[in-house]
Write a protein that holds these residues in place. Structure first.
Motif, PDB file in Angstrom:
ATOM      1  N   VAL A 129       6.837  10.311  -4.928  1.00  0.00           N
ATOM      2  CA  VAL A 129       6.382   8.823  -5.689  1.00  0.00           C
ATOM      3  C   VAL A 129       8.059   9.082  -5.842  1.00  0.00           C
ATOM      4  O   VAL A 129       8.583   9.643  -6.785  1.00  0.00           O
ATOM      5  CB  VAL A 129       5.671   9.244  -6.621  1.00  0.00           C
ATOM      6  N   PRO A 130       8.463   7.521  -6.275  1.00  0.00           N
ATOM      7  CA  PRO A 130       9.738   6.316  -6.462  1.00  0.00           C
ATOM      8  C   PRO A 130       9.462   7.258  -8.023  1.00  0.00           C
ATOM      9  O   PRO A 130       7.934   6.856  -9.014  1.00  0.00           O
ATOM     10  CB  PRO A 130       9.834   5.151  -6.587  1.00  0.00           C
ATOM     11  N   LYS A 131      10.343   6.975  -8.868  1.00  0.00           N
ATOM     12  CA  LYS A 131      10.328   7.756 -10.628  1.00  0.00           C
ATOM     13  C   LYS A 131      10.857   6.312 -11.009  1.00  0.00           C
ATOM     14  O   LYS A 131      10.710   6.392 -12.567  1.00  0.00           O
ATOM     15  CB  LYS A 131      11.694   8.316 -10.708  1.00  0.00           C
ATOM     16  N   VAL A 190      -5.343   8.546  -8.971  1.00  0.00           N
ATOM     17  CA  VAL A 190      -5.006   7.347  -7.798  1.00  0.00           C
ATOM     18  C   VAL A 190      -4.034   6.850  -8.769  1.00  0.00           C
ATOM     19  O   VAL A 190      -4.583   6.044  -9.879  1.00  0.00           O
ATOM     20  CB  VAL A 190      -5.762   6.188  -7.246  1.00  0.00           C
ATOM     21  N   LEU A 191      -2.996   6.440  -7.999  1.00  0.00           N
ATOM     22  CA  LEU A 191      -1.904   5.595  -9.098  1.00  0.00           C
ATOM     23  C   LEU A 191      -1.077   4.846  -8.265  1.00  0.00           C
ATOM     24  O   LEU A 191      -0.876   4.434  -7.101  1.00  0.00           O
ATOM     25  CB  LEU A 191      -0.576   7.137  -9.365  1.00  0.00           C
ATOM     26  N   ASP A 192      -1.183   3.350  -8.885  1.00  0.00           N
ATOM     27  CA  ASP A 192      -0.538   2.130  -8.041  1.00  0.00           C
ATOM     28  C   ASP A 192       0.402   1.907  -8.766  1.00  0.00           C
ATOM     29  O   ASP A 192       0.367   1.084 -10.373  1.00  0.00           O
ATOM     30  CB  ASP A 192      -2.128   1.593  -8.032  1.00  0.00           C
ATOM     31  N   GLY A 193       1.540   1.786  -8.101  1.00  0.00           N
ATOM     32  CA  GLY A 193       2.804   1.639  -8.274  1.00  0.00           C
ATOM     33  C   GLY A 193       2.931  -0.261  -8.025  1.00  0.00           C
ATOM     34  O   GLY A 193       4.147  -0.684  -8.379  1.00  0.00           O
ATOM     35  N   ASN A 194       2.470  -1.261  -8.067  1.00  0.00           N
ATOM     36  CA  ASN A 194       2.210  -2.296  -7.576  1.00  0.00           C
ATOM     37  C   ASN A 194       2.322  -3.497  -9.292  1.00  0.00           C
ATOM     38  O   ASN A 194       1.269  -2.340  -9.425  1.00  0.00           O
ATOM     39  CB  ASN A 194       0.888  -2.744  -6.879  1.00  0.00           C
ATOM     40  N   ASP A 212       0.877  -1.504  -0.177  1.00  0.00           N
ATOM     41  CA  ASP A 212      -0.249   0.136   0.039  1.00  0.00           C
ATOM     42  C   ASP A 212       0.734   1.181   0.131  1.00  0.00           C
ATOM     43  O   ASP A 212       0.422   2.286  -0.101  1.00  0.00           O
ATOM     44  CB  ASP A 212      -0.700  -0.092   1.336  1.00  0.00           C
ATOM     45  N   GLN A 213       2.438   1.170   0.135  1.00  0.00           N
ATOM     46  CA  GLN A 213       3.051   2.114   0.014  1.00  0.00           C
ATOM     47  C   GLN A 213       3.577   2.137  -1.268  1.00  0.00           C
ATOM     48  O   GLN A 213       3.897   3.459  -1.785  1.00  0.00           O
ATOM     49  CB  GLN A 213       4.485   2.234   0.903  1.00  0.00           C
TER      50      GLN A 213
END
Length: 169
Positions: free
Chosen positions: A105-107, A122-126, A71-72
């Motif tokens: 937000v990691p690039k 909502v952005l999801d990086g998973n 969730d991070q």
């Protein structure tokens, strides 16, 4: 020819979750370098010693595949920073996010736009399969020796199992 490290396999598969829901079907064979970066380690291990025509069934837990859901890696960003034509399901490289997004937000991650609200996105990086145990039925369509170029690259160039942003321009 048997599957060993440093060979190329052409595979088709059916990918399901543990409830039997179909997640992906690959009908046309795709080549992967065994012993490179193309396949998840449990798939590589399961294929060892098989040859063309073999069918291999396995279940892979999240920690062996795409990881647990983190969730991070969910971010709420202001809607007004993004183009009006933004749609749910689009993907955006972290390095291409508009100015004004959170500096946290990691690039180096690929984000999916999962929800669009009047005031935020909502952005999801998973990875789309993060947190899901998968059952995969693999058919080996062919096995061949890897070329020198494939060995040097560590890949046949497929990205089926890894969603990441390339360091190359």
């Amino acid at each position: 020819m048997e599957i060993t490290p440093q060979c190329v396999v052409a595979l088709t598969w059916t990918l399901k979750d543990t409830l039997g829901e179909e997640l992906d079907v690959l009908d046309d064979p795709v080549e992967f370098l065994v012993g490179g970066r193309d396949l998840l380690p449990p798939i590589e291990a399961a294929l060892q010693g098989y040859s063309s025509g073999a069918v291999v069934h396995l279940q892979i837990e999240p920690e062996q595949a795409f990881g647990d859901f983190n969730d991070q890696l969910l971010f709420l960003e202001p809607r007004n920073l993004f183009p009006q034509e933004l749609e749910e399901g689009q993907t955006i490289e972290g390095s291409a996010l508009p100015p004004g997004c959170s500096p946290h937000v990691p690039k180096d991650i690929l984000y999916a736009v999962t929800d669009i609200y009047p005031d935020h996105v909502v952005l999801d990086g998973n990875h789309p399969l993060a947190g899901i145990a998968i059952r995969i039925s693999i058919t080996v369509r062919s096995v061949r020796e890897a070329s020198d170029d494939e060995l040097a690259q560590g890949s046949c160039g497929t990205g089926f199992f890894k969603v990441q942003v390339s360091d190359e321009p």
